[in-house]
Design a protein around this motif. Structure first.
Motif, PDB file in Angstrom:
ATOM      1  N   LEU A 100      -0.409 -62.269  -4.538  1.00  0.00           N
ATOM      2  CA  LEU A 100      -0.072 -63.191  -3.457  1.00  0.00           C
ATOM      3  C   LEU A 100       1.011 -62.632  -2.527  1.00  0.00           C
ATOM      4  O   LEU A 100       0.891 -62.717  -1.307  1.00  0.00           O
ATOM      5  CB  LEU A 100       0.388 -64.532  -4.052  1.00  0.00           C
ATOM      6  CG  LEU A 100       0.790 -65.622  -3.072  1.00  0.00           C
ATOM      7  CD1 LEU A 100      -0.356 -65.983  -2.138  1.00  0.00           C
ATOM      8  CD2 LEU A 100       1.259 -66.858  -3.848  1.00  0.00           C
ATOM      9  N   GLU A 101       2.053 -62.051  -3.096  1.00  0.00           N
ATOM     10  CA  GLU A 101       3.147 -61.533  -2.265  1.00  0.00           C
ATOM     11  C   GLU A 101       2.656 -60.440  -1.311  1.00  0.00           C
ATOM     12  O   GLU A 101       3.030 -60.416  -0.141  1.00  0.00           O
ATOM     13  CB  GLU A 101       4.287 -61.006  -3.135  1.00  0.00           C
ATOM     14  CG  GLU A 101       5.480 -60.555  -2.307  1.00  0.00           C
ATOM     15  CD  GLU A 101       6.643 -60.087  -3.169  1.00  0.00           C
ATOM     16  OE1 GLU A 101       6.773 -60.546  -4.313  1.00  0.00           O
ATOM     17  OE2 GLU A 101       7.418 -59.250  -2.681  1.00  0.00           O
ATOM     18  N   SER A 102       1.806 -59.560  -1.788  1.00  0.00           N
ATOM     19  CA  SER A 102       1.260 -58.507  -0.916  1.00  0.00           C
ATOM     20  C   SER A 102       0.378 -59.108   0.165  1.00  0.00           C
ATOM     21  O   SER A 102       0.396 -58.665   1.313  1.00  0.00           O
ATOM     22  CB  SER A 102       0.453 -57.496  -1.734  1.00  0.00           C
ATOM     23  OG  SER A 102       1.290 -56.821  -2.627  1.00  0.00           O
ATOM     24  N   TYR A 103      -0.388 -60.130  -0.217  1.00  0.00           N
ATOM     25  CA  TYR A 103      -1.237 -60.787   0.778  1.00  0.00           C
ATOM     26  C   TYR A 103      -0.386 -61.423   1.879  1.00  0.00           C
ATOM     27  O   TYR A 103      -0.719 -61.336   3.060  1.00  0.00           O
ATOM     28  CB  TYR A 103      -2.123 -61.851   0.117  1.00  0.00           C
ATOM     29  CG  TYR A 103      -2.924 -62.629   1.132  1.00  0.00           C
ATOM     30  CD1 TYR A 103      -4.012 -62.051   1.776  1.00  0.00           C
ATOM     31  CD2 TYR A 103      -2.565 -63.926   1.480  1.00  0.00           C
ATOM     32  CE1 TYR A 103      -4.728 -62.739   2.738  1.00  0.00           C
ATOM     33  CE2 TYR A 103      -3.279 -64.630   2.434  1.00  0.00           C
ATOM     34  CZ  TYR A 103      -4.354 -64.033   3.061  1.00  0.00           C
ATOM     35  OH  TYR A 103      -5.051 -64.715   4.018  1.00  0.00           O
ATOM     36  N   GLN A 104       0.712 -62.053   1.493  1.00  0.00           N
ATOM     37  CA  GLN A 104       1.566 -62.750   2.465  1.00  0.00           C
ATOM     38  C   GLN A 104       2.388 -61.809   3.335  1.00  0.00           C
ATOM     39  O   GLN A 104       2.919 -62.227   4.354  1.00  0.00           O
ATOM     40  CB  GLN A 104       2.501 -63.717   1.737  1.00  0.00           C
ATOM     41  CG  GLN A 104       1.764 -64.873   1.105  1.00  0.00           C
ATOM     42  CD  GLN A 104       2.654 -65.735   0.233  1.00  0.00           C
ATOM     43  OE1 GLN A 104       3.634 -65.258  -0.343  1.00  0.00           O
ATOM     44  NE2 GLN A 104       2.313 -67.006   0.114  1.00  0.00           N
ATOM     45  N   THR A 105       2.498 -60.545   2.940  1.00  0.00           N
ATOM     46  CA  THR A 105       3.312 -59.591   3.707  1.00  0.00           C
ATOM     47  C   THR A 105       2.429 -58.466   4.270  1.00  0.00           C
ATOM     48  O   THR A 105       1.980 -58.539   5.409  1.00  0.00           O
ATOM     49  CB  THR A 105       4.449 -59.026   2.837  1.00  0.00           C
ATOM     50  OG1 THR A 105       3.889 -58.443   1.649  1.00  0.00           O
ATOM     51  CG2 THR A 105       5.448 -60.105   2.467  1.00  0.00           C
ATOM     52  N   PHE A 106       2.151 -57.481   3.455  1.00  0.00           N
ATOM     53  CA  PHE A 106       1.425 -56.290   3.918  1.00  0.00           C
ATOM     54  C   PHE A 106       0.042 -56.619   4.490  1.00  0.00           C
ATOM     55  O   PHE A 106      -0.370 -56.047   5.504  1.00  0.00           O
ATOM     56  CB  PHE A 106       1.297 -55.283   2.771  1.00  0.00           C
ATOM     57  CG  PHE A 106       0.577 -54.035   3.156  1.00  0.00           C
ATOM     58  CD1 PHE A 106       1.203 -53.071   3.936  1.00  0.00           C
ATOM     59  CD2 PHE A 106      -0.735 -53.832   2.776  1.00  0.00           C
ATOM     60  CE1 PHE A 106       0.525 -51.924   4.318  1.00  0.00           C
ATOM     61  CE2 PHE A 106      -1.421 -52.691   3.147  1.00  0.00           C
ATOM     62  CZ  PHE A 106      -0.782 -51.734   3.926  1.00  0.00           C
ATOM     63  N   PHE A 107      -0.660 -57.550   3.856  1.00  0.00           N
ATOM     64  CA  PHE A 107      -2.019 -57.871   4.313  1.00  0.00           C
ATOM     65  C   PHE A 107      -2.035 -58.751   5.560  1.00  0.00           C
ATOM     66  O   PHE A 107      -3.099 -59.068   6.075  1.00  0.00           O
ATOM     67  CB  PHE A 107      -2.851 -58.484   3.177  1.00  0.00           C
ATOM     68  CG  PHE A 107      -3.377 -57.438   2.224  1.00  0.00           C
ATOM     69  CD1 PHE A 107      -2.559 -56.881   1.260  1.00  0.00           C
ATOM     70  CD2 PHE A 107      -4.673 -56.974   2.321  1.00  0.00           C
ATOM     71  CE1 PHE A 107      -3.023 -55.888   0.407  1.00  0.00           C
ATOM     72  CE2 PHE A 107      -5.161 -55.984   1.470  1.00  0.00           C
ATOM     73  CZ  PHE A 107      -4.314 -55.443   0.511  1.00  0.00           C
ATOM     74  N   GLN A 108      -0.873 -59.116   6.091  1.00  0.00           N
ATOM     75  CA  GLN A 108      -0.790 -59.846   7.350  1.00  0.00           C
ATOM     76  C   GLN A 108      -0.510 -58.919   8.532  1.00  0.00           C
ATOM     77  O   GLN A 108      -0.493 -59.365   9.682  1.00  0.00           O
ATOM     78  CB  GLN A 108       0.281 -60.937   7.269  1.00  0.00           C
ATOM     79  CG  GLN A 108      -0.017 -61.982   6.205  1.00  0.00           C
ATOM     80  CD  GLN A 108      -1.428 -62.558   6.309  1.00  0.00           C
ATOM     81  OE1 GLN A 108      -1.829 -63.014   7.379  1.00  0.00           O
ATOM     82  NE2 GLN A 108      -2.190 -62.526   5.216  1.00  0.00           N
ATOM     83  N   LEU A 109      -0.280 -57.640   8.247  1.00  0.00           N
ATOM     84  CA  LEU A 109      -0.036 -56.679   9.329  1.00  0.00           C
ATOM     85  C   LEU A 109      -1.330 -56.449  10.116  1.00  0.00           C
ATOM     86  O   LEU A 109      -2.428 -56.499   9.547  1.00  0.00           O
ATOM     87  CB  LEU A 109       0.461 -55.343   8.756  1.00  0.00           C
ATOM     88  CG  LEU A 109       1.765 -55.395   7.957  1.00  0.00           C
ATOM     89  CD1 LEU A 109       2.077 -54.024   7.382  1.00  0.00           C
ATOM     90  CD2 LEU A 109       2.909 -55.906   8.826  1.00  0.00           C
ATOM     91  N   ASP A 110      -1.187 -56.182  11.407  1.00  0.00           N
ATOM     92  CA  ASP A 110      -2.362 -55.991  12.256  1.00  0.00           C
ATOM     93  C   ASP A 110      -3.285 -54.896  11.718  1.00  0.00           C
ATOM     94  O   ASP A 110      -4.499 -55.059  11.689  1.00  0.00           O
ATOM     95  CB  ASP A 110      -1.934 -55.654  13.688  1.00  0.00           C
ATOM     96  CG  ASP A 110      -1.317 -56.854  14.393  1.00  0.00           C
ATOM     97  OD1 ASP A 110      -1.509 -58.000  13.930  1.00  0.00           O
ATOM     98  OD2 ASP A 110      -0.624 -56.638  15.407  1.00  0.00           O
ATOM     99  N   PHE A 111      -2.692 -53.765  11.323  1.00  0.00           N
ATOM    100  CA  PHE A 111      -3.519 -52.657  10.826  1.00  0.00           C
ATOM    101  C   PHE A 111      -4.305 -53.072   9.589  1.00  0.00           C
ATOM    102  O   PHE A 111      -5.509 -52.822   9.477  1.00  0.00           O
ATOM    103  CB  PHE A 111      -2.674 -51.421  10.492  1.00  0.00           C
ATOM    104  CG  PHE A 111      -3.482 -50.375   9.769  1.00  0.00           C
ATOM    105  CD1 PHE A 111      -4.378 -49.579  10.468  1.00  0.00           C
ATOM    106  CD2 PHE A 111      -3.399 -50.215   8.389  1.00  0.00           C
ATOM    107  CE1 PHE A 111      -5.161 -48.642   9.810  1.00  0.00           C
ATOM    108  CE2 PHE A 111      -4.180 -49.290   7.724  1.00  0.00           C
ATOM    109  CZ  PHE A 111      -5.057 -48.494   8.439  1.00  0.00           C
ATOM    110  N   THR A 112      -3.629 -53.707   8.649  1.00  0.00           N
ATOM    111  CA  THR A 112      -4.283 -54.089   7.397  1.00  0.00           C
ATOM    112  C   THR A 112      -5.397 -55.100   7.665  1.00  0.00           C
ATOM    113  O   THR A 112      -6.507 -54.967   7.131  1.00  0.00           O
ATOM    114  CB  THR A 112      -3.256 -54.686   6.414  1.00  0.00           C
ATOM    115  OG1 THR A 112      -2.095 -53.854   6.398  1.00  0.00           O
ATOM    116  CG2 THR A 112      -3.837 -54.769   5.021  1.00  0.00           C
ATOM    117  N   LYS A 113      -5.115 -56.087   8.515  1.00  0.00           N
ATOM    118  CA  LYS A 113      -6.138 -57.079   8.847  1.00  0.00           C
ATOM    119  C   LYS A 113      -7.348 -56.421   9.519  1.00  0.00           C
ATOM    120  O   LYS A 113      -8.495 -56.766   9.214  1.00  0.00           O
ATOM    121  CB  LYS A 113      -5.549 -58.160   9.756  1.00  0.00           C
ATOM    122  CG  LYS A 113      -4.590 -59.079   9.009  1.00  0.00           C
ATOM    123  CD  LYS A 113      -3.696 -59.879   9.887  1.00  0.00           C
ATOM    124  CE  LYS A 113      -4.036 -61.065  10.516  1.00  0.00           C
ATOM    125  NZ  LYS A 113      -3.083 -61.814  11.277  1.00  0.00           N
TER     126      LYS A 113
END
Length: 138
Positions: A100-113
């Motif tokens: 969850l923490e990675s989803y809420q931070t890193f996975f919200q970045l434009d590149f990751t999305k």
């Protein structure tokens, strides 16, 4: 046999709480001369359709100091596994399980999305403390 991810048992417990039956731990198969091992194989009876839904789950912790390095490895593994799984067991859907923490931070970045959308990566977001799945993203 490859090493289990730190949150392997957490995701296994979370899937079981959602009535999934773990059928393989790990899910091993061959594609030509290459051996593959995806962390989990699971099935769930869909009452409305009376058919089994089958999934494979690759579990990642994203605990290293560099999230992008973890992402490169996870994405490469996911794409390779999906290619092989589509040839060997096309009825099984592959998911990448992330905390969850990675989803809420890193996975919200434009590149990751953009990468998740471009490569059509299906996600299971899990809470490692509560041992539950918080979100399925198809």
């Amino acid at each position: 046999m490859s090493a289990k991810d730190r949150f392997h048992d957490v995701v296994k417990t979370a899937l079981t709480k959602e009535q999934w039956i773990i059928t393989q731990d790990p899910l091993g198969f061959k594609y030509g001369k290459v051996d593959f091992q995806i962390d989990l194989g699971a099935e769930k009876l869909l009452a409305a359709e009376r058919e089994n839904e089958k999934i494979a789950v690759e579990i990642k912790s994203f605990l290293n100091p560099s999230a992008i390095t973890d992402f490169y490895a996870a994405l490469g593994q996911f794409l390779s596994y999906r290619l092989a799984l589509e040839a060997i067991e096309p009825e099984r859907t592959l998911y990448l399980a992330i905390p969850l923490e990675s989803y809420q931070t890193f996975f919200q970045l434009d590149f990751t999305k953009a990468a998740i959308q471009k490569y059509k990566v299906l996600l299971i977001v899990y809470d490692p403390v509560k041992e539950i799945i918080t979100k399925w993203i198809n």
